[in-house]
Design a protein around this motif. Structure first.
Motif, PDB file in Angstrom:
ATOM      1  N   ILE A  71      -6.831   8.826 -42.167  1.00 10.22           N
ATOM      2  CA  ILE A  71      -7.807   8.769 -40.813  1.00 10.22           C
ATOM      3  C   ILE A  71      -6.726   9.225 -39.640  1.00 10.22           C
ATOM      4  CG2 ILE A  71      -9.181   7.344 -39.217  1.00 10.22           C
ATOM      5  CD1 ILE A  71      -9.678   5.621 -41.672  1.00 10.22           C
ATOM      6  N   PRO A  72      -7.222  10.117 -38.910  1.00  9.08           N
ATOM      7  CA  PRO A  72      -8.497  11.047 -39.017  1.00  9.08           C
ATOM      8  C   PRO A  72      -8.147  11.936 -40.378  1.00  9.08           C
ATOM      9  CG  PRO A  72      -7.096  11.798 -37.231  1.00  9.08           C
ATOM     10  CD  PRO A  72      -6.311  10.617 -37.848  1.00  9.08           C
ATOM     11  N   PHE A  73      -9.015  12.265 -41.007  1.00 11.55           N
ATOM     12  CA  PHE A  73      -9.152  13.082 -42.221  1.00 11.55           C
ATOM     13  C   PHE A  73      -9.168  14.667 -41.822  1.00 11.55           C
ATOM     14  CE2 PHE A  73     -10.900  15.114 -46.031  1.00 11.55           C
ATOM     15  CZ  PHE A  73      -9.844  14.716 -47.030  1.00 11.55           C
ATOM     16  N   LEU A  74      -9.708  14.939 -40.624  1.00 14.04           N
ATOM     17  CA  LEU A  74      -9.609  16.427 -40.341  1.00 14.04           C
ATOM     18  C   LEU A  74      -9.096  16.662 -38.784  1.00 14.04           C
ATOM     19  CD1 LEU A  74     -13.065  17.562 -41.614  1.00 14.04           C
ATOM     20  CD2 LEU A  74     -10.950  17.788 -42.851  1.00 14.04           C
ATOM     21  N   PRO A  75      -7.765  16.223 -38.731  1.00  8.61           N
ATOM     22  CA  PRO A  75      -7.195  16.159 -37.363  1.00  8.61           C
ATOM     23  C   PRO A  75      -7.306  17.644 -36.443  1.00  8.61           C
ATOM     24  CG  PRO A  75      -5.403  16.246 -38.879  1.00  8.61           C
ATOM     25  CD  PRO A  75      -6.763  16.075 -39.522  1.00  8.61           C
ATOM     26  N   ASN A  76      -7.195  18.682 -37.380  1.00  8.28           N
ATOM     27  CA  ASN A  76      -7.223  19.994 -36.681  1.00  8.28           C
ATOM     28  C   ASN A  76      -8.478  20.872 -37.068  1.00  8.28           C
ATOM     29  OD1 ASN A  76      -4.782  19.598 -35.595  1.00  8.28           O
ATOM     30  ND2 ASN A  76      -3.755  20.489 -37.219  1.00  8.28           N
ATOM     31  N   GLY A  77      -9.546  20.310 -37.600  1.00 12.97           N
ATOM     32  CA  GLY A  77     -10.700  20.842 -37.720  1.00 12.97           C
ATOM     33  C   GLY A  77     -10.609  21.646 -38.669  1.00 12.97           C
ATOM     34  N   TRP A  78     -11.594  22.978 -38.821  1.00 10.93           N
ATOM     35  CA  TRP A  78     -11.685  23.918 -40.086  1.00 10.93           C
ATOM     36  C   TRP A  78     -11.134  25.220 -39.724  1.00 10.93           C
ATOM     37  CZ3 TRP A  78     -13.996  22.195 -44.421  1.00 10.93           C
ATOM     38  CH2 TRP A  78     -14.749  20.809 -44.599  1.00 10.93           C
ATOM     39  N   GLY A  79     -10.514  25.538 -38.495  1.00  8.90           N
ATOM     40  CA  GLY A  79     -10.256  26.888 -38.263  1.00  8.90           C
ATOM     41  C   GLY A  79      -8.933  27.231 -38.891  1.00  8.90           C
ATOM     42  N   THR A  80      -8.295  28.329 -38.516  1.00  9.54           N
ATOM     43  CA  THR A  80      -6.904  29.037 -38.989  1.00  9.54           C
ATOM     44  C   THR A  80      -5.975  27.951 -39.036  1.00  9.54           C
ATOM     45  OG1 THR A  80      -7.882  31.013 -37.977  1.00  9.54           O
ATOM     46  CG2 THR A  80      -5.379  30.836 -38.591  1.00  9.54           C
ATOM     47  N   ILE A  81      -5.842  27.171 -37.711  1.00 10.23           N
ATOM     48  CA  ILE A  81      -4.967  25.864 -38.016  1.00 10.23           C
ATOM     49  C   ILE A  81      -5.693  24.864 -38.095  1.00 10.23           C
ATOM     50  CG2 ILE A  81      -3.230  24.462 -36.683  1.00 10.23           C
ATOM     51  CD1 ILE A  81      -2.124  27.165 -37.143  1.00 10.23           C
ATOM     52  N   GLY A  82      -6.227  24.524 -39.370  1.00 13.33           N
ATOM     53  CA  GLY A  82      -7.193  23.424 -39.971  1.00 13.33           C
ATOM     54  C   GLY A  82      -7.537  23.798 -41.310  1.00 13.33           C
ATOM     55  N   VAL A  83      -8.415  23.182 -42.034  1.00 15.29           N
ATOM     56  CA  VAL A  83      -8.781  23.201 -43.339  1.00 15.29           C
ATOM     57  C   VAL A  83      -8.853  24.448 -44.009  1.00 15.29           C
ATOM     58  CG1 VAL A  83     -10.278  22.520 -45.204  1.00 15.29           C
ATOM     59  CG2 VAL A  83      -9.894  20.965 -43.312  1.00 15.29           C
ATOM     60  N   VAL A  84      -9.631  25.461 -43.293  1.00 13.26           N
ATOM     61  CA  VAL A  84      -9.513  26.759 -44.135  1.00 13.26           C
ATOM     62  C   VAL A  84      -8.226  27.759 -44.017  1.00 13.26           C
ATOM     63  CG1 VAL A  84     -10.928  28.894 -44.146  1.00 13.26           C
ATOM     64  CG2 VAL A  84     -12.210  26.936 -43.642  1.00 13.26           C
ATOM     65  N   GLY A  85      -7.629  27.507 -42.846  1.00 14.97           N
ATOM     66  CA  GLY A  85      -6.328  28.001 -42.638  1.00 14.97           C
ATOM     67  C   GLY A  85      -5.250  27.539 -43.543  1.00 14.97           C
ATOM     68  N   ALA A  86      -5.554  26.233 -43.849  1.00 14.13           N
ATOM     69  CA  ALA A  86      -4.548  25.608 -44.859  1.00 14.13           C
ATOM     70  C   ALA A  86      -4.784  26.106 -46.233  1.00 14.13           C
ATOM     71  CB  ALA A  86      -4.468  24.146 -44.971  1.00 14.13           C
ATOM     72  N   ALA A  87      -6.229  26.317 -46.480  1.00 16.10           N
ATOM     73  CA  ALA A  87      -6.683  26.952 -47.692  1.00 16.10           C
ATOM     74  C   ALA A  87      -6.093  28.251 -47.946  1.00 16.10           C
ATOM     75  CB  ALA A  87      -8.112  26.773 -47.857  1.00 16.10           C
ATOM     76  N   SER A  88      -5.930  28.926 -46.829  1.00 13.71           N
ATOM     77  CA  SER A  88      -5.504  30.558 -46.945  1.00 13.71           C
ATOM     78  C   SER A  88      -3.856  30.369 -47.234  1.00 13.71           C
ATOM     79  CB  SER A  88      -5.594  31.144 -45.782  1.00 13.71           C
ATOM     80  OG  SER A  88      -6.908  31.266 -45.421  1.00 13.71           O
ATOM     81  N   SER A  89      -3.197  29.291 -46.819  1.00 14.66           N
ATOM     82  CA  SER A  89      -1.686  29.123 -47.205  1.00 14.66           C
ATOM     83  C   SER A  89      -1.560  28.596 -48.676  1.00 14.66           C
ATOM     84  CB  SER A  89      -1.026  28.309 -46.230  1.00 14.66           C
ATOM     85  OG  SER A  89      -1.090  28.928 -44.818  1.00 14.66           O
ATOM     86  N   ILE A  90      -2.336  27.347 -48.807  1.00 13.57           N
ATOM     87  CA  ILE A  90      -2.230  26.658 -50.264  1.00 13.57           C
ATOM     88  C   ILE A  90      -2.852  27.606 -51.150  1.00 13.57           C
ATOM     89  CG2 ILE A  90      -3.587  25.077 -51.376  1.00 13.57           C
ATOM     90  CD1 ILE A  90      -1.143  23.969 -49.958  1.00 13.57           C
ATOM     91  N   PHE A  91      -3.495  28.795 -51.121  1.00 12.50           N
ATOM     92  CA  PHE A  91      -3.916  29.677 -51.990  1.00 12.50           C
ATOM     93  C   PHE A  91      -2.639  30.023 -52.673  1.00 12.50           C
ATOM     94  CE2 PHE A  91      -4.748  34.111 -53.165  1.00 12.50           C
ATOM     95  CZ  PHE A  91      -6.052  33.995 -53.938  1.00 12.50           C
TER      96      PHE A  91
END
Length: 523
Positions: free
Chosen positions: A208-228
């Motif tokens: 908690i908080p689970f999504l501190p930076n939201g879903w953007g480029t600096i966020g969950v989807v942006g992290a997915a692009s790097s974690i890819f």
């Protein structure tokens, strides 16, 4: 012209049957090769970058990246079972969309494999430096441990490990596979130990908080692009198709099996890391978001440590070892660091293996100088292209940080994966009767998901990484129209390309259009 010069599947298969690469790899070996290529810097190192972008939400990032890879793997499996030859996405594209697009895919694969190998070498260097300090009290000067963007001069450990892997690949594929099997066992054991220690002590408050930076480029989807990048490497299995027994059965098993094994490990490891010590992003003094790999983040991390506080996960260059040391398991953390130190070179090995095989096939198609396809008379390996690849990997690893290298690698990989998905769709229309030992299920849904998934992750990469692909592509086009197009065997009407044999004398190269033949009179 864009979709011209298609090399028929029959010609590709006939050419492969003449090659001297022996078929010796089975389903288990291929799966282990895939696991060896996949599990590495992505989970051992880039967990820190994912934490900085997404915090605990990195678990969703792993799922997103894994899903995109899964649908791409299904497309890969169909083509790899139909065309069980070396070359991966390059070969598939050549058979479906023509020479120019195949060249662009092959050129993009350099970003995936060579730049990716450099990223893993830099990740290994971080564990090596940390292990030397924690276990032996030896501090390696920053000038020799990191590149210029992080305050150093050259990443010497990364250069050394890339050089050693190059030497190992020259010795031979069999020896490389044996070493890889041992290293895969070490990595899997290390991750299993990490999970066993951290999962029981998970603290729910750390999520908690689970999504501190939201879903953007600096966020969950942006992290997915790097974690890819953590999944990159499963397609290296397809580059070994030409050296595989019963490839129609074993290649799909190796591709999908290795991906499933790695996904389960990643979710458990990320949950353990978050729950044990937390994974909230590091923010500036004013509360602003700091991007991974920037001097500002490095400076803020240094301030936190200087104030006597525990180094956040987002700051660590040896994420998993750091988690265990911070949670009180110092000696076990050192063992994890030792395991990464020993095992990460297997990922460098497999990525460089994939790169040399792609170069090798492009050279035997005439798109690169034939000298690159030379086979060593003693070791029977493509030694010239291996040395060339090794030099490129060492230079990149010497001066660039791991996060940027991973993002650059991802840009090329996402392009190649999307092209494979397109190739499957096109081939279903143009050659529907051809035997498909493995058929991608729900192709009308799976292939578009792979295409748009790759595009979605690509646009969420950092701007520089997004621009790397078109700039790199322009360089490739210059080389193609300046050299490769004129020298292409297919372009010169030669579809049954003679193969190089280490035991045979050099074969004559067909003359270029307008060039004098041996029977012509000399001026």
């Amino acid at each position: 012209m864009i979709f011209g010069r298609v090399k028929s599947l029959d010609a590709i298969l006939a050419t492969a049957e003449k090659k001297g690469l022996s078929r010796s790899l089975g389903a288990f070996q291929l799966t282990m090769l895939g696991v060896g290529a996949v599990i590495g810097t992505g989970i051992f190192v880039l967990t820190s970058e994912a934490a900085q972008k997404a915090g605990p939400g990195m678990m969703i990032s792993f799922v997103i990246a894994g899903f995109v890879c899964a649908v791409a793997a299904l497309c890969y499996s169909e083509l790899a079972s139909m065309v069980p030859v070396a070359g991966s996405a390059y070969t598939y594209t050549y058979a479906v969309m023509g020479e120019l697009m195949a060249w662009m895919v092959g050129w993009a694969l350099i970003l995936e494999y060579a730049v990716g190998a450099s990223a893993v070498a830099v990740g290994w260097s971080g564990y090596f430096v940390g292990l030397m300090k924690s276990a032996f009290g030896i501090t390696i000067p920053a000038a020799l441990a990191v590149g210029p963007s992080q305050g150093g001069m050259i990443n010497l450990p990364a250069v050394i490990i890339a050089g050693l892997v190059t030497w190992l690949l020259i010795i031979g594929t069999t020896e490389s596979a044996r070493v890889n099997a041992v290293l895969v066992a070490i990595k899997v054991t290390a991750l299993t130990l990490f999970i066993a220690l951290t999962i029981p002590v998970i603290k729910q408050d750390e999520f908690i908080p689970f999504l501190p930076n939201g879903w953007g480029t600096i966020g969950v989807v942006g992290a997915a692009s790097s974690i890819f990048f953590a999944y990159v490497g499963f397609d290296a299995v397809s580059t070994a198709a030409e050296e595989t027994k019963n490839p129609q059965r074993n290649v799909p098993i190796g591709l999908i099996g290795s991906l499933l094994i790695c996904t389960v490990f990643y979710l458990l490891v990320s949950a353990g890391a978050i729950g044990a010590i937390g994974a909230q992003p590091v923010r500036g003094l004013g509360g602003e978001i700091l991007s991974p790999g920037t001097p500002e983040l490095a400076q803020r991390c240094a301030q936190i440590v200087a104030n006597g506080l525990t180094e956040p996960l987002a700051c660590s260059k040896e994420a998993l070892a750091h988690v265990l040391r911070s949670a009180g398991w110092v000696k076990v953390g050192n063992l994890i660091g030792l395991a990464a130190f020993i095992a990460l070179p297997s990922v460098v090995l497999m990525m460089m293996f994939g790169q040399t095989r792609v170069f090798f096939v492009m050279a035997r198609d005439g798109l690169l100088p034939a000298k690159l396809a030379s086979v060593h008379p003693k070791y029977h390996t493509p030694h010239v292209v291996t040395v060339f690849t090794g030099v490129v990997v060492m230079i990149a690893a010497a001066f660039l940080p791991v996060g940027k290298l991973a993002d650059y690698s991802n840009s090329g990989t996402l392009f190649a994966f999307a092209m494979v998905a397109i190739a499957v769709l096109v081939l279903r229309k143009t050659d529907p009767e051809r035997h498909r030992p493995f058929r991608t299920p729900l192709i009308g849904l799976v292939a578009p998901l792979a295409i748009f998934g790759c595009l979605g992750l690509y646009v969420k990469l950092p701007l520089v990484a997004i621009l790397v692909l078109p700039v790199w592509g322009l360089v490739g086009l210059v080389i193609y129209f300046g050299y490769s197009r004129r020298h292409s065997y297919v372009g010169r009407g030669i579809t049954d390309v003679p193969e190089l044999d280490a035991a045979a004398p050099p074969l004559p190269v067909p003359p270029l259009p307008g060039a004098p033949t041996p029977g012509d009179k000399q001026a």
